[in-house]
Write an enzyme that holds these catalytic residues in place. Structure first.
Site, PDB file in Angstrom:
ATOM      1  N   VAL A 104       6.441  -5.562  24.544  1.00  0.00           N
ATOM      2  CA  VAL A 104       6.382  -4.666  23.376  1.00  0.00           C
ATOM      3  C   VAL A 104       7.367  -5.122  22.293  1.00  0.00           C
ATOM      4  CG1 VAL A 104       6.782  -2.306  22.571  1.00  0.00           C
ATOM      5  CG2 VAL A 104       5.582  -2.698  24.717  1.00  0.00           C
ATOM      6  N   THR A 146       8.244   3.563  26.128  1.00  0.00           N
ATOM      7  CA  THR A 146       7.577   4.791  26.569  1.00  0.00           C
ATOM      8  C   THR A 146       8.571   5.592  27.406  1.00  0.00           C
ATOM      9  OG1 THR A 146       5.461   3.671  26.557  1.00  0.00           O
ATOM     10  CG2 THR A 146       5.607   5.692  27.870  1.00  0.00           C
ATOM     11  N   GLU A 175       4.156   3.024  21.025  1.00  0.00           N
ATOM     12  CA  GLU A 175       3.192   1.930  20.768  1.00  0.00           C
ATOM     13  C   GLU A 175       1.906   2.190  21.538  1.00  0.00           C
ATOM     14  OE1 GLU A 175       2.276  -0.358  23.210  1.00  0.00           O
ATOM     15  OE2 GLU A 175       3.586   0.409  24.788  1.00  0.00           O
ATOM     16  N   PHE A 176       0.814   1.646  21.005  1.00  0.00           N
ATOM     17  CA  PHE A 176      -0.489   1.789  21.667  1.00  0.00           C
ATOM     18  C   PHE A 176      -1.134   0.408  21.820  1.00  0.00           C
ATOM     19  CE2 PHE A 176       0.507   5.774  19.551  1.00  0.00           C
ATOM     20  CZ  PHE A 176       0.315   6.712  20.567  1.00  0.00           C
ATOM     21  N   ALA A 202     -17.161   1.370  35.385  1.00  0.00           N
ATOM     22  CA  ALA A 202     -16.764   1.607  36.779  1.00  0.00           C
ATOM     23  C   ALA A 202     -16.408   0.294  37.465  1.00  0.00           C
ATOM     24  CB  ALA A 202     -17.906   2.297  37.517  1.00  0.00           C
ATOM     25  N   CYS A 260       1.115  -0.372  32.565  1.00  0.00           N
ATOM     26  CA  CYS A 260       1.274   0.904  31.855  1.00  0.00           C
ATOM     27  C   CYS A 260       0.567   2.082  32.525  1.00  0.00           C
ATOM     28  CB  CYS A 260       0.749   0.748  30.435  1.00  0.00           C
ATOM     29  SG  CYS A 260       1.569  -0.595  29.570  1.00  0.00           S
TER      30      CYS A 260
HETATM   31  C1  UGA Z   1      -2.965   0.228  27.876  1.00  0.00           C
HETATM   32  C2  UGA Z   1      -3.506   1.043  26.696  1.00  0.00           C
HETATM   33  O1  UGA Z   1      -4.884   0.725  26.478  1.00  0.00           O
HETATM   34  C3  UGA Z   1      -2.709   0.750  25.423  1.00  0.00           C
HETATM   35  O2  UGA Z   1      -3.160   1.567  24.357  1.00  0.00           O
HETATM   36  C4  UGA Z   1      -1.238   1.062  25.709  1.00  0.00           C
HETATM   37  O3  UGA Z   1      -0.423   0.781  24.572  1.00  0.00           O
HETATM   38  C5  UGA Z   1      -0.760   0.204  26.846  1.00  0.00           C
HETATM   39  O4  UGA Z   1      -1.558   0.499  28.024  1.00  0.00           O
HETATM   40  C6  UGA Z   1       0.685   0.526  27.070  1.00  0.00           C
HETATM   41  O5  UGA Z   1       1.008   1.664  27.403  1.00  0.00           O
HETATM   42  O6  UGA Z   1       1.550  -0.329  26.757  1.00  0.00           O
HETATM   43  P1  UGA Z   1      -3.311  -2.288  28.756  1.00  0.00           P
HETATM   44  O7  UGA Z   1      -2.427  -1.924  29.903  1.00  0.00           O
HETATM   45  O8  UGA Z   1      -3.107  -3.569  28.044  1.00  0.00           O
HETATM   46  O9  UGA Z   1      -3.202  -1.146  27.599  1.00  0.00           O
HETATM   47  O10 UGA Z   1      -4.767  -2.315  29.364  1.00  0.00           O
HETATM   48  P2  UGA Z   1      -6.190  -1.658  29.025  1.00  0.00           P
HETATM   49  O11 UGA Z   1      -6.995  -2.583  28.207  1.00  0.00           O
HETATM   50  O12 UGA Z   1      -6.034  -0.290  28.537  1.00  0.00           O
HETATM   51  O13 UGA Z   1      -6.827  -1.641  30.485  1.00  0.00           O
HETATM   52  C7  UGA Z   1      -6.185  -0.909  31.535  1.00  0.00           C
HETATM   53  C8  UGA Z   1      -6.937  -1.069  32.832  1.00  0.00           C
HETATM   54  O14 UGA Z   1      -8.120  -0.291  32.821  1.00  0.00           O
HETATM   55  C9  UGA Z   1      -7.372  -2.476  33.184  1.00  0.00           C
HETATM   56  O15 UGA Z   1      -7.032  -2.734  34.537  1.00  0.00           O
HETATM   57  C10 UGA Z   1      -8.868  -2.476  33.006  1.00  0.00           C
HETATM   58  O16 UGA Z   1      -9.525  -3.381  33.845  1.00  0.00           O
HETATM   59  C11 UGA Z   1      -9.202  -1.042  33.351  1.00  0.00           C
HETATM   60  N1  UGA Z   1     -10.448  -0.550  32.753  1.00  0.00           N
HETATM   61  C12 UGA Z   1     -10.542  -0.410  31.413  1.00  0.00           C
HETATM   62  C13 UGA Z   1     -11.494  -0.200  33.570  1.00  0.00           C
HETATM   63  O17 UGA Z   1     -11.415  -0.302  34.808  1.00  0.00           O
HETATM   64  N2  UGA Z   1     -12.650   0.297  33.001  1.00  0.00           N
HETATM   65  C14 UGA Z   1     -12.773   0.440  31.663  1.00  0.00           C
HETATM   66  O18 UGA Z   1     -13.848   0.904  31.211  1.00  0.00           O
HETATM   67  C15 UGA Z   1     -11.694   0.069  30.847  1.00  0.00           C
END
Ligand code: UGA
Length: 477
Positions: A12, A121, A148-149, A249, A257
């Site tokens: 971050v 966070t 942050e997001f 799924a 995170c």
């Molecule tokens: C997540 C959030 O999306 C960000 O907005 C946030 O800032 C960040 O955490 C954080 O708190 O720093 P990230 O951890 O990079 O971001 O990953 P995501 O893209 O959100 O995916 C998270 C997990 O969900 C992955 O393991 C992905 O494979 C899974 N996922 C996502 C699914 O299993 N199904 C989906 O439909 C989408």
């Protein structure tokens, strides 16, 4: 243009520092890890994130971005961003000791009327607690929350083109000063109190995790009634009130995170006397996906002497080398404990994974990992796995089981090629003999049954969030 400091050059902090420099500010980034610092000074970020290395080098050349190992470097700054980790404690609550240490370390150097901006966070109330520290009060230093997001893989884009910029402040003046830092970004600025900003960050991650867990529960229903969860997701996602994102799924969510933040939100709730049955279910449903995949693989290889399972993909999601909270590692760990030989391939994350689980046989080539395997788990939907020559794979394998943990492969095609294909809630499951989805050896453990046991015949746990199979054990924080 403002003079800024960012404390922490992790994922971050570094993105924040480089992007704020890109927005025209002069940024000094404090990083206490010497080897990380040396790499950064040479323009080599310690993390792999698209566009980040180029941006860091560009801003270093430009003179807008500097790195230092000394907190005294913050002395000239009007704003100091805190971007240090807040890992999970044993009980799931967020450990804010790095944040406190950072603030204490900068106090001797900070000039009056500086604004401290909390990017980390942090549990709700942390920003207010920092603001109440006597040395900060005396120096009229305000503390503001600015969560942050950023998603890994698109963090630079997410910073520069956010959906919103959230500023939690106890004074309109401090909020306005922080808002001005983002004035060249086209996004709504949402100014609220500090606690709402802090809670919004946790809520966003928990809600996204909840959507995935919800669809994972639906996937079991879909499997049980011969429906297709992908089609269900497509249909409900077309409803503008629902939207299509985070409905896929599969093995479930991982990363640095979601797991940490779901637990930390529950901990904040519980310490404030609130019950969290939904958060608990979100977390447990996610664990069940992994346990279920592990059981499918174990069932497939149980009678084979010296069974070999090959895992495709180790990163928690594609386009990152991050294995923290990765379902692949949790499953690999469980298979190893059951005496299975585990081979694995990942285009990017082999080094990180081998640090966490040295007993896996890692392969730089997907085909070598699959050669002679009894079963395959597709754990991360890397682009290159779509293009594998599955005829070749079928010929080189000893067994024929494919567990598609990301609903990414063409199950009909794989079944036609003679594979025994399992996915999460799609109607294409087959035992590879042309029989229906729930016939054959896997009949006793259709995917639909997974929500009520932990996949090992054990009863679901009732004592909070600790998992029967502690898949978090393989997480490298
Ligand atoms: C997540 C959030 O999306 C960000 O907005 C946030 O800032 C960040 O955490 C954080 O708190 O720093 P990230 O951890 O990079 O971001 O990953 P995501 O893209 O959100 O995916 C998270 C997990 O969900 C992955 O393991 C992905 O494979 C899974 N996922 C996502 C699914 O299993 N199904 C989906 O439909 C989408």
């Amino acid at each position: 243009m403002a003079q800024l400091a960012v404390v922490g050059a992790g994922y971050v902090g570094l993105v924040t520092a480089a992007c704020l420099a890109k927005l025209g500010h002069r940024v000094i980034c404090v990083e206490v890890d010497e080897s990380r610092l040396n790499g950064l000074a040479a323009g080599e970020p310690p993390i792999s994130e698209p566009g980040l290395a180029e941006l860091v080098r560009e801003q270093l050349r430009h003179g807008s971005l500097r790195f230092t190992g000394d907190y005294a470097g913050v002395a000239e700054s009007e704003f100091i961003f805190i971007a240090v980790p807040t890992p999970s404690r044993e009980d799931g609550s967020a450990d804010t000791s790095h944040v406190l240490h950072a603030v204490n370390s900068l106090i001797p150097h900070v000039r009056p009327a500086t604004v401290i901006v909390v990017k980390s966070t942090v549990p709700v109330g942390t920003t207010d607690r920092l603001a109440a520290m006597p040395p900060l009060l005396e120096a009229r230093i305000e503390v503001v929350s600015n969560p942050e997001f950023l998603r890994q893989g698109t963090a630079v884009h997410d910073f520069l083109q956010p959906d919103r910029v959230v500023i939690g402040a106890s004074s309109p003046d401090a909020a306005a000063r922080v808002a001005r830092l983002y004035s060249s970004i086209e996004a709504p600025i949402v100014a609220v109190d500090t606690r709402s900003a802090e809670l919004a960050k946790y809520t966003a991650n928990a809600l996204l995790a909840a959507r995935v867990s919800f669809m994972n529960e639906i996937s079991h229903i879909a499997a049980a009634v011969d429906a297709n969860v992908d089609d269900v997701a497509r249909i409900v996602g077309m409803d503008r009130r629902i939207g299509p994102a985070f409905l896929r799924a599969g093995l479930g969510w991982g990363g640095s995170c979601f797991p940490k933040d779901v637990l930390a939100l529950a901990a904040v709730a519980n310490s404030n006397g609130c019950r969290t049955p939904i958060l608990q279910a979100v977390y447990e449903t996610n664990e069940l996906q992994r346990e279920h995949a592990a059981k499918l693989l174990l069932d497939a290889v149980r009678t084979i002497p010296g069974p070999i399972v090959a895992i495709l993909g180790l990163a928690f999601k594609p386009n990152t080398d991050d294995v923290r909270g990765s379902p692949a590692l949790g499953i690999a760990q469980h298979l190893l404990a059951e005496g299975v030989i585990v081979r694995a391939h990942d285009p990017f994350a082999l080094v990180n994974a081998s640090r966490v689980l040295p007993d896996v046989e890692y392969s730089e080539d997907a085909y070598s990992a699959l050669d002679g395997a009894d079963a395959i788990l597709l754990a991360t939907e890397w682009e290159e796995y779509y293009d594998l020559d599955w005829i070749l794979v079928r010929e080189s394998m000893r067994g024929k089981t494919v567990v598609d943990g990301r609903n990414a492969l063409n199950g009909v095609l794989l079944t036609d090629l003679g594979f025994r294909y399992w996915s999460f809630g799609r109607a294409t499951q087959s035992n590879g003999n042309g029989t229906g989805p729930h016939e054959g050896p896997m009949d006793s453990s259709p995917l639909g049954g997974a929500t009520h046991t932990n996949g090992n015949g054990a009863v679901p746990r009732e004592d909070g969030f600790a998992s029967a199979l502690d898949f978090r054990g393989a997480v490298a924080e």
